[in-house]
Design a protein around this motif. Structure first.
Motif, mmCIF file in Angstrom:
data_model
loop_
_atom_site.group_PDB
_atom_site.id
_atom_site.type_symbol
_atom_site.label_atom_id
_atom_site.label_comp_id
_atom_site.label_asym_id
_atom_site.label_seq_id
_atom_site.Cartn_x
_atom_site.Cartn_y
_atom_site.Cartn_z
ATOM 1 N N UNK A 1 44.525 -44.919 55.600
ATOM 2 C CA UNK A 1 44.579 -43.515 56.017
ATOM 3 C C UNK A 1 43.789 -42.632 55.058
ATOM 4 N N UNK A 2 43.972 -42.854 53.767
ATOM 5 C CA UNK A 2 43.252 -42.085 52.752
ATOM 6 C C UNK A 2 41.751 -42.335 52.841
ATOM 7 N N UNK B 1 46.394 -40.867 67.500
ATOM 8 C CA UNK B 1 47.152 -42.094 67.745
ATOM 9 C C UNK B 1 46.362 -43.315 67.276
ATOM 10 N N UNK B 2 45.052 -43.274 67.497
ATOM 11 C CA UNK B 2 44.183 -44.388 67.086
ATOM 12 C C UNK B 2 44.187 -44.554 65.573
ATOM 13 N N UNK C 1 53.841 -53.330 49.880
ATOM 14 C CA UNK C 1 52.409 -53.614 50.024
ATOM 15 C C UNK C 1 51.928 -53.158 51.392
ATOM 16 N N UNK C 2 52.748 -53.414 52.413
ATOM 17 C CA UNK C 2 52.428 -52.997 53.779
ATOM 18 C C UNK C 2 52.246 -51.479 53.853
ATOM 19 N N UNK C 3 53.174 -50.736 53.269
ATOM 20 C CA UNK C 3 53.099 -49.266 53.267
ATOM 21 C C UNK C 3 51.885 -48.796 52.473
ATOM 22 N N UNK D 1 45.771 -47.955 61.186
ATOM 23 C CA UNK D 1 46.413 -48.019 59.869
ATOM 24 C C UNK D 1 47.521 -49.065 59.870
ATOM 25 N N UNK D 2 48.327 -49.056 60.929
ATOM 26 C CA UNK D 2 49.430 -50.013 61.065
ATOM 27 C C UNK D 2 48.906 -51.445 61.128
ATOM 28 N N UNK D 3 47.881 -51.671 61.943
ATOM 29 C CA UNK D 3 47.304 -53.007 62.073
ATOM 30 C C UNK D 3 46.686 -53.476 60.761
#
Length: 218
Positions: A110-111, A43-44, A101-103, A49-51
């Motif tokens: 993540x990579x 989850x972290x 860009x966000x994605x 990644x989202x932030x």
């Protein structure tokens, strides 16, 4: 009822861990190696990644707007150039796909975690012939990125005031993350610190090479 209790426990564990990595990172890193759950670790990764994606999109938008305002200031009251500048701002705001860009930023973060994990795992497993727990490495990597994300957020805030200050903030976050990564690896294995000291820059260099290759291709 059990599901609700489990969710509360995960939320508490996650919030406690994040706060600990900001307030007392060394102690919290040692704790995460021993007690951070697998579910909370995953989850972290998603949360960071989202932030990272949101912060970088907002940062790019601010940089673009600041650049155009600076150009306006330099050119003064030049009517024709002013129209061109406003048109360019309109094109950026309306046609640049901030969602893409966000994605991409989420994907890149993540990579980066995966590349550092694979590089570190390969070196310890096959070069140092060390018995390791893969989850432990992942916990160390993700936990070490918590201060970096915080300082990236600070960079965004400072970018509205001073770009040099904002760069200092992200540099501090990057250095702190590297130190925590090193300390975490020392706690994960029995490998001598001088060898671990070589692994840290190798992992980050491989990550940067892969990230640059992905950016170039995309």
């Amino acid at each position: 009822m059990n599901n609700s209790k489990n969710e509360q426990n995960i939320t508490k564990e996650l919030s406690t861990h994040i706060l600990g990595m900001l307030v007392n990172p060394i102690h919290t890193m040692d704790w995460s190696i021993k007690k951070l759950s697998k579910k909370c670790t995953y989850i972290l990764i998603l949360l960071l990644s989202f932030l990272y994606g949101i912060i970088n999109v907002l940062l790019m938008q601010n940089i673009a707007k600041t650049a155009f305002k600076y150009i306006d200031t330099i050119m003064g009251n030049n009517y024709i150039f002013g129209l061109i500048n406003k048109r360019l701002m309109y094109e950026i705001d309306n046609y640049m796909s901030w969602s893409k860009i966000f994605i991409f930023e989420i994907f890149l973060f993540f990579i980066s975690c995966i590349i550092i994990f694979l590089t570190t795992y390969f070196i310890f497993k096959y070069v140092f012939k060390c018995d390791i727990r893969p989850l432990c490495f992942l916990q160390v990597i993700v936990s070490s990125f918590v201060p970096f994300i915080f300082y990236t957020l600070l960079q965004l805030i400072l970018s509205y005031i001073s770009f040099p200050l904002s760069l200092c903030a992200v540099l501090i976050g990057f250095i702190l993350s590297i130190i925590l990564f090193f300390k975490g690896l020392c706690g994960c294995t029995n490998v001598p610190q001088d060898k671990i000291l070589m692994v840290v820059p190798i992992s980050y260099v491989v990550m940067l090479i892969v990230d640059l290759a992905i950016i170039k291709v995309i």
